[in-house]
Design a protein around this motif. Structure first.
Motif, PDB file in Angstrom:
ATOM      1  N   GLN A   1     -24.921 -16.222  -2.639  1.00  0.00           N
ATOM      2  CA  GLN A   1     -25.264 -17.623  -2.410  1.00  0.00           C
ATOM      3  C   GLN A   1     -24.888 -18.053  -0.993  1.00  0.00           C
ATOM      4  OE1 GLN A   1     -23.329 -20.414  -5.026  1.00  0.00           O
ATOM      5  NE2 GLN A   1     -24.919 -21.944  -4.777  1.00  0.00           N
TER       6      GLN A   1
ATOM      7  N   LEU B   1     -27.345 -16.613   1.422  1.00  0.00           N
ATOM      8  CA  LEU B   1     -28.583 -17.380   1.401  1.00  0.00           C
ATOM      9  C   LEU B   1     -28.431 -18.635   2.258  1.00  0.00           C
ATOM     10  CD1 LEU B   1     -31.447 -17.864   0.321  1.00  0.00           C
ATOM     11  CD2 LEU B   1     -30.411 -18.953  -1.693  1.00  0.00           C
TER      12      LEU B   1
ATOM     13  N   ALA C   1     -34.311 -14.082   2.083  1.00  0.00           N
ATOM     14  CA  ALA C   1     -34.095 -15.251   1.221  1.00  0.00           C
ATOM     15  C   ALA C   1     -34.586 -14.980  -0.197  1.00  0.00           C
ATOM     16  CB  ALA C   1     -34.803 -16.468   1.813  1.00  0.00           C
ATOM     17  N   GLU C   2     -35.722 -14.321  -0.318  1.00  0.00           N
ATOM     18  CA  GLU C   2     -36.245 -13.997  -1.650  1.00  0.00           C
ATOM     19  C   GLU C   2     -35.292 -13.068  -2.391  1.00  0.00           C
ATOM     20  OE1 GLU C   2     -40.285 -12.143  -3.733  1.00  0.00           O
ATOM     21  OE2 GLU C   2     -40.182 -12.419  -1.559  1.00  0.00           O
TER      22      GLU C   2
ATOM     23  N   SER D   1     -32.201 -15.145  -3.527  1.00  0.00           N
ATOM     24  CA  SER D   1     -32.430 -16.322  -4.367  1.00  0.00           C
ATOM     25  C   SER D   1     -32.131 -16.034  -5.832  1.00  0.00           C
ATOM     26  CB  SER D   1     -33.866 -16.810  -4.218  1.00  0.00           C
ATOM     27  OG  SER D   1     -34.096 -17.302  -2.918  1.00  0.00           O
ATOM     28  N   SER D   2     -31.848 -17.103  -6.556  1.00  0.00           N
ATOM     29  CA  SER D   2     -31.553 -17.027  -7.982  1.00  0.00           C
ATOM     30  C   SER D   2     -31.916 -18.360  -8.626  1.00  0.00           C
ATOM     31  CB  SER D   2     -30.063 -16.740  -8.199  1.00  0.00           C
ATOM     32  OG  SER D   2     -29.689 -16.974  -9.546  1.00  0.00           O
TER      33      SER D   2
ATOM     34  N   TRP E   1     -29.351 -21.188  -8.247  1.00  0.00           N
ATOM     35  CA  TRP E   1     -29.231 -22.020  -7.051  1.00  0.00           C
ATOM     36  C   TRP E   1     -30.611 -22.217  -6.425  1.00  0.00           C
ATOM     37  CZ3 TRP E   1     -25.907 -17.676  -7.548  1.00  0.00           C
ATOM     38  CH2 TRP E   1     -26.324 -16.491  -6.939  1.00  0.00           C
ATOM     39  N   SER E   2     -31.546 -22.649  -7.261  1.00  0.00           N
ATOM     40  CA  SER E   2     -32.941 -22.817  -6.828  1.00  0.00           C
ATOM     41  C   SER E   2     -33.087 -23.924  -5.790  1.00  0.00           C
ATOM     42  CB  SER E   2     -33.843 -23.103  -8.030  1.00  0.00           C
ATOM     43  OG  SER E   2     -33.425 -24.270  -8.711  1.00  0.00           O
TER      44      SER E   2
ATOM     45  N   GLY F   1     -32.407 -22.392  -2.512  1.00  0.00           N
ATOM     46  CA  GLY F   1     -33.507 -21.516  -2.136  1.00  0.00           C
ATOM     47  C   GLY F   1     -34.717 -22.292  -1.640  1.00  0.00           C
ATOM     48  N   ASP F   2     -35.041 -23.397  -2.318  1.00  0.00           N
ATOM     49  CA  ASP F   2     -36.178 -24.224  -1.889  1.00  0.00           C
ATOM     50  C   ASP F   2     -35.913 -24.830  -0.510  1.00  0.00           C
ATOM     51  OD1 ASP F   2     -37.426 -23.657  -4.281  1.00  0.00           O
ATOM     52  OD2 ASP F   2     -36.903 -25.571  -5.225  1.00  0.00           O
TER      53      ASP F   2
ATOM     54  N   THR G   1     -36.370 -22.193   2.188  1.00  0.00           N
ATOM     55  CA  THR G   1     -37.798 -21.962   2.416  1.00  0.00           C
ATOM     56  C   THR G   1     -38.397 -23.070   3.282  1.00  0.00           C
ATOM     57  OG1 THR G   1     -38.072 -20.751   0.344  1.00  0.00           O
ATOM     58  CG2 THR G   1     -40.045 -21.740   1.292  1.00  0.00           C
TER      59      THR G   1
END
Length: 270
Positions: A187, A190, A236-237, A240-241, A244-245, A248-249, A252
């Motif tokens: 995390q 990321l 990043a992909e 990601s999980s 913790w979306s 991740g968004d 992006t």
């Protein structure tokens, strides 16, 4: 940010040179989207209000590019905070007890600090974008202001020392690192991907350095910003999980902003 709390599994660290050592952008690099600078400045105003309202805080200064007056829209916030020894010990154990340290992601970076001090990396998501704030908390009774800092407030006058923030923060014995789980490391890494994006935005060779670190791609050395963004998206992909979306968004969306600054032929001649 001035010193990444670069964390590997088990709390080990890998050195990434500080931004103080390599801030310069490549000639003609974009200053960055104005939106990022606006969101950062609003966040700084909010944090400063919370810090001034906290009686445990003796003073605050900006360090890093904002402290030196060398910032661009990509720049993060680095705060040098003075407090008592007792508060620092409590802060290391429970940083989120202080309203000004609460964020969407916290990364304990005490190993970047001299003994007796601590640091915390925080990621705030604003308007769907990640903003990084490094909090460097030092003992008020024996710490001067770094000579490259910009004082925001002080309850009592504090002298300015002879060392820069980078020199001061690197001096003396270090705080031991804290152990982190594999998921915590993923995390946090990321959360570092936008830092790689920032370096792409600045057309800095440090983009390749960050990609090699985060993606474990030791041979990556492509100067093409478009290729660097593709590499960061892949990293990043992988990191990601669903847990913790939101982060991740936001990562992006940040890379989308960086990609919008890329023009054909960028990176040639690096």
């Amino acid at each position: 940010m001035n010193a990444h709390p670069d964390v590997a599994a088990g709390g080990q660290t890998e050195g990434i040179m500080s931004e103080n050592a390599y801030l310069a952008r490549s000639a003609g690099a974009p200053e960055g989207p104005a939106l990022l600078g606006t969101l950062r400045n609003r966040l700084l105003d909010q944090l400063l209000g919370l810090l001034e309202a906290d009686p445990a805080v003796a003073g605050v200064a900006l360090v890093g590019s904002l402290g030196r007056g060398e910032e661009d829209n990509w720049s993060d916030i680095d705060l040098f905070i003075l407090a008592s020894d007792q508060f620092i010990r409590q802060f290391m154990n429970e940083p989120a007890a202080s309203p000004w340290a609460r964020a969407d992601l916290l990364s304990d970076g005490r190993h970047n600090s001299p003994a007796g001090a601590t640091s915390l990396g925080t990621t705030h998501i604003r308007s769907g974008l990640p903003l990084w704030v490094d909090l460097h908390v030092h003992p008020a009774d024996r710490t001067p202001w770094p000579n490259d800092s910009r004082i925001l407030f002080e309850r009592q006058p504090v002298k300015t020392g002879t060392l820069s923030f980078g020199e001061y923060n690197a001096s003396g014995p270090r705080q031991p690192a804290t152990a982190k789980t594999a998921d915590e490391v993923r995390q946090i890494h990321l959360g570092y991907v936008p830092t790689g994006g920032k370096y792409v935005g600045r057309r800095s060779p440090r983009a390749c350095e960050m990609i090699r670190f985060l993606g474990r791609r030791r041979d990556f050395n492509d100067p093409d910003p478009a290729a660097q963004i593709r590499a960061l998206r892949g990293i990043a992909e992988d990191l990601s999980s669903p847990s913790w979306s939101q982060l991740g968004d936001a990562v992006t969306s940040y890379l989308d902003l960086v990609e919008a600054t890329v023009q054909p032929g960028d990176g040639q001649g690096w």
